[in-house]
Design a protein around this motif. Structure first.
Motif, PDB file in Angstrom:
ATOM      1  N   THR A 168      -7.037  70.269  52.425  1.00  0.00           N
ATOM      2  CA  THR A 168      -5.835  69.559  52.890  1.00  0.00           C
ATOM      3  C   THR A 168      -6.020  68.058  52.727  1.00  0.00           C
ATOM      4  N   ILE A 169      -4.903  67.382  52.539  1.00  0.00           N
ATOM      5  CA  ILE A 169      -4.920  65.926  52.365  1.00  0.00           C
ATOM      6  C   ILE A 169      -4.189  65.291  53.548  1.00  0.00           C
ATOM      7  N   TRP A 170      -4.544  64.048  53.804  1.00  0.00           N
ATOM      8  CA  TRP A 170      -3.979  63.335  54.958  1.00  0.00           C
ATOM      9  C   TRP A 170      -3.927  61.840  54.620  1.00  0.00           C
ATOM     10  N   PRO A 171      -2.927  61.072  55.000  1.00  0.00           N
ATOM     11  CA  PRO A 171      -1.918  61.377  56.041  1.00  0.00           C
ATOM     12  C   PRO A 171      -0.643  62.016  55.517  1.00  0.00           C
ATOM     13  N   ARG A 180      17.844  44.417  47.197  1.00  0.00           N
ATOM     14  CA  ARG A 180      16.439  44.199  46.838  1.00  0.00           C
ATOM     15  C   ARG A 180      15.550  44.037  48.060  1.00  0.00           C
ATOM     16  N   ARG A 181      15.978  43.208  48.982  1.00  0.00           N
ATOM     17  CA  ARG A 181      15.092  42.927  50.113  1.00  0.00           C
ATOM     18  C   ARG A 181      14.928  44.151  51.001  1.00  0.00           C
ATOM     19  N   VAL A 182      15.932  45.029  51.056  1.00  0.00           N
ATOM     20  CA  VAL A 182      15.781  46.271  51.799  1.00  0.00           C
ATOM     21  C   VAL A 182      14.753  47.161  51.111  1.00  0.00           C
ATOM     22  N   LEU A 183      14.839  47.242  49.790  1.00  0.00           N
ATOM     23  CA  LEU A 183      13.885  48.065  49.049  1.00  0.00           C
ATOM     24  C   LEU A 183      12.464  47.521  49.202  1.00  0.00           C
ATOM     25  N   LEU A 184      12.330  46.201  49.138  1.00  0.00           N
ATOM     26  CA  LEU A 184      11.010  45.614  49.304  1.00  0.00           C
ATOM     27  C   LEU A 184      10.459  45.888  50.708  1.00  0.00           C
ATOM     28  N   GLY A 185      11.322  45.812  51.715  1.00  0.00           N
ATOM     29  CA  GLY A 185      10.886  46.100  53.071  1.00  0.00           C
ATOM     30  C   GLY A 185      10.436  47.548  53.234  1.00  0.00           C
ATOM     31  N   VAL A 186      11.177  48.484  52.629  1.00  0.00           N
ATOM     32  CA  VAL A 186      10.786  49.894  52.691  1.00  0.00           C
ATOM     33  C   VAL A 186       9.435  50.104  52.015  1.00  0.00           C
ATOM     34  N   TRP A 187       9.260  49.486  50.863  1.00  0.00           N
ATOM     35  CA  TRP A 187       7.997  49.642  50.116  1.00  0.00           C
ATOM     36  C   TRP A 187       6.814  49.085  50.916  1.00  0.00           C
ATOM     37  N   LEU A 188       6.977  47.899  51.487  1.00  0.00           N
ATOM     38  CA  LEU A 188       5.896  47.299  52.278  1.00  0.00           C
ATOM     39  C   LEU A 188       5.605  48.121  53.529  1.00  0.00           C
ATOM     40  N   ALA A 189       6.645  48.662  54.174  1.00  0.00           N
ATOM     41  CA  ALA A 189       6.422  49.499  55.350  1.00  0.00           C
ATOM     42  C   ALA A 189       5.652  50.757  54.987  1.00  0.00           C
ATOM     43  N   THR A 190       5.940  51.321  53.809  1.00  0.00           N
ATOM     44  CA  THR A 190       5.212  52.520  53.365  1.00  0.00           C
ATOM     45  C   THR A 190       3.728  52.206  53.170  1.00  0.00           C
ATOM     46  N   GLY A 191       3.450  51.091  52.491  1.00  0.00           N
ATOM     47  CA  GLY A 191       2.053  50.717  52.286  1.00  0.00           C
ATOM     48  C   GLY A 191       1.349  50.376  53.586  1.00  0.00           C
ATOM     49  N   ALA A 192       2.029  49.690  54.484  1.00  0.00           N
ATOM     50  CA  ALA A 192       1.410  49.303  55.755  1.00  0.00           C
ATOM     51  C   ALA A 192       1.065  50.532  56.593  1.00  0.00           C
ATOM     52  N   ALA A 193       1.947  51.555  56.574  1.00  0.00           N
ATOM     53  CA  ALA A 193       1.652  52.770  57.324  1.00  0.00           C
ATOM     54  C   ALA A 193       0.415  53.465  56.777  1.00  0.00           C
ATOM     55  N   GLY A 194       0.290  53.531  55.439  1.00  0.00           N
ATOM     56  CA  GLY A 194      -0.897  54.150  54.853  1.00  0.00           C
ATOM     57  C   GLY A 194      -2.171  53.403  55.204  1.00  0.00           C
ATOM     58  N   ILE A 195      -2.118  52.076  55.182  1.00  0.00           N
ATOM     59  CA  ILE A 195      -3.307  51.281  55.518  1.00  0.00           C
ATOM     60  C   ILE A 195      -3.690  51.475  56.981  1.00  0.00           C
ATOM     61  N   LEU A 204      -1.338  56.675  46.508  1.00  0.00           N
ATOM     62  CA  LEU A 204      -0.472  57.352  45.539  1.00  0.00           C
ATOM     63  C   LEU A 204       0.994  57.243  45.945  1.00  0.00           C
ATOM     64  N   LEU A 205       1.274  57.510  47.223  1.00  0.00           N
ATOM     65  CA  LEU A 205       2.665  57.400  47.687  1.00  0.00           C
ATOM     66  C   LEU A 205       3.153  55.970  47.600  1.00  0.00           C
ATOM     67  N   PHE A 206       2.304  55.009  47.899  1.00  0.00           N
ATOM     68  CA  PHE A 206       2.685  53.596  47.842  1.00  0.00           C
ATOM     69  C   PHE A 206       3.085  53.196  46.422  1.00  0.00           C
ATOM     70  N   VAL A 207       2.281  53.606  45.443  1.00  0.00           N
ATOM     71  CA  VAL A 207       2.562  53.258  44.045  1.00  0.00           C
ATOM     72  C   VAL A 207       3.794  53.989  43.536  1.00  0.00           C
ATOM     73  N   LEU A 208       3.862  55.304  43.782  1.00  0.00           N
ATOM     74  CA  LEU A 208       5.008  56.068  43.288  1.00  0.00           C
ATOM     75  C   LEU A 208       6.315  55.606  43.932  1.00  0.00           C
TER      76      LEU A 208
END
Length: 431
Positions: free
Chosen positions: A113-116, A138-153, A169-173
């Motif tokens: 299994t993989i996490w998170p 654009r700024r909404v998309l950038l905010g969503v992308w940064l929030a995704t990366g921050a959650a993974g970190i 992987l999810l952050f890049v995709l």
């Protein structure tokens, strides 16, 4: 088209504010079957991911079946909302993904299994990112992308031994999907704006054609009327020589007719000069530079109106002094048009004309009573162009105009013209 550069999105409190676009995807100007395509796609993702997410969370990861069902519904069902409100759907799904990751962090890791982020979570999140990219700014998309990366970190810092590269992987995709979908949306926006500009340009071309046609008609009208006025002038000038035994009063009347006809010809030539194109002005030396009439010619104008059968009482202040040319011309034209309306619509009506200056402006007042019962108006209807011309002259001088019928059946025209130069770029002498 150069895209507008937004300010730093992470400093903008409206980063996660939904886009103002109210319509669903393919909702404007599309065939009905195409409008249903996003719903069909969203339903397909939801129908496939809902059972698989519950099975993976409950079976592979060993989560409680009730909790797995609740989280599976929260992670997949909002995909149906993403068609019309993708940002609201993201809030629900992202919160559910965080809750699932926290719940899985407290469960012993099963082999393989993989996490998170479990695989169904990644697939559903990328589908949601596609809907976001097609709808949000654009700024909404950038905010969503940064929030995704921050959650993974953050999850990696929380459980470094459990975390793997799936967050990266999810952050890049997610970034790739948001970028491609946003570019596709901006391309569609640019095409729509181009189509709107073409529509506006076509309307401007039609309007320019209409104005050119009106100018051509005005020139033709000038030629026709000028010919007849010239004939009237010649006949009136030569009448005392052609007709023997004319009384002095009749000869004087013919002279007055000739003078009025010549003045009308001059006015028409000035009007034609204003209507000429720039090219014609360069070729023929521009419009006629004859002096424009002013308030000093009001007495002559009133005398002509009296001869037409309208009793006019003129009150003209002797303290006029030196007025700005635009004010004097506009005052004369307003009185001229008001008296012309009296002659056409209320022949024989008693009329009072008052022109009074003070320290700040010039007041022009023309009031006529009801026409005599035996008199029939020369015109029962009008185009309204005279009142439009008055309002335009007054507007160019930043003045005020009040017109309207009186209780006794008469009519009132009152204008207030400031004794100042017109604003930059306005020339009332050419109105």
């Amino acid at each position: 088209m150069t895209p507008r550069r937004d300010p730093a999105p992470y400093a903008d409190p409206a980063m996660f504010t939904s886009s103002p676009f109210p319509e669903p995807l393919f909702g404007a100007g599309r065939p009905r079957w195409l409008r249903w395509v996003p719903y069909v796609v969203a339903f397909g993702f939801t129908a496939s991911l809902l059972p698989s997410t519950i099975v993976v969370l409950g079976g592979d990861y060993g989560m409680n079946s009730g909790l797995a069902g609740a989280l599976g519904v929260a992670q997949t069902l909002p995909l149906l909302l993403a068609v019309g409100r993708p940002l609201q759907a993201w809030w629900v799904i992202f919160t559910a993904d965080l809750a699932a990751a926290l719940a899985l962090a407290g469960i012993p890791a099963a082999p393989g299994t993989i996490w998170p982020w479990p695989p169904p979570t990644i697939v559903g999140y990328l589908a949601l990112a596609l809907a976001l990219g097609l709808r949000e700014r654009r700024r909404v998309l950038l905010g969503v992308w940064l929030a995704t990366g921050a959650a993974g970190i953050l999850f990696g810092l929380l459980r470094p031994a459990r975390s793997d590269a799936t967050w990266l992987l999810l952050f890049v995709l997610t970034g790739v999907v948001l970028l491609l979908a946003g570019a596709l949306r901006e391309r569609g926006d640019a095409r729509r704006q181009l189509a709107e500009q073409e529509t506006i340009s076509e309307a401007e071309r039609a309007r320019r054609t209409l104005l050119e046609e009106r100018t051509r008609i005005a020139r033709e009208l000038h030629d026709v009327v000028a010919h007849h006025m010239s004939v009237i002038t010649v006949q009136a000038d030569s009448a005392p020589y052609r007709l023997q035994g004319l009384p002095p009063e009749a000869a004087e009347e013919f002279g007055t007719i000739a003078a009025t006809a010549r003045e009308s010809l001059g006015e028409m030539r000035r009007l034609l000069g204003v209507l000429r194109s720039e090219e014609s002005e360069q070729q023929h030396g521009g419009p006629e530079k004859a002096p424009q009439p002013g308030l000093d010619q009001l007495e002559r104008l009133v005398e002509g109106t009296i001869r037409a059968g309208v009793p006019v009482e003129l009150t003209l202040s002797r303290a006029l002094g030196e007025l700005p040319p635009a004010v004097g011309l506009s005052g004369y034209r307003i009185v001229q048009e008001a008296l012309s309306n009296v002659v056409r619509h209320a022949p024989g009506a008693r009329t009072r004309v008052s022109v009074t200056p003070d320290r700040t402006g010039l007041t022009v007042l023309v009031v006529n009573g009801p026409p005599p019962h035996a008199a029939e108006p020369l015109e029962t209807t009008g185009t309204g162009h005279g009142l439009v011309g008055m309002r335009e002259r007054v507007r160019l001088l930043d003045g005020t105009l009040d017109t309207g019928p009186l209780p006794d059946g008469g009519y009132r025209v009152a204008a207030r013209l400031p004794l100042t130069e017109p604003p930059t770029g306005k020339d009332p002498t050419r109105a």
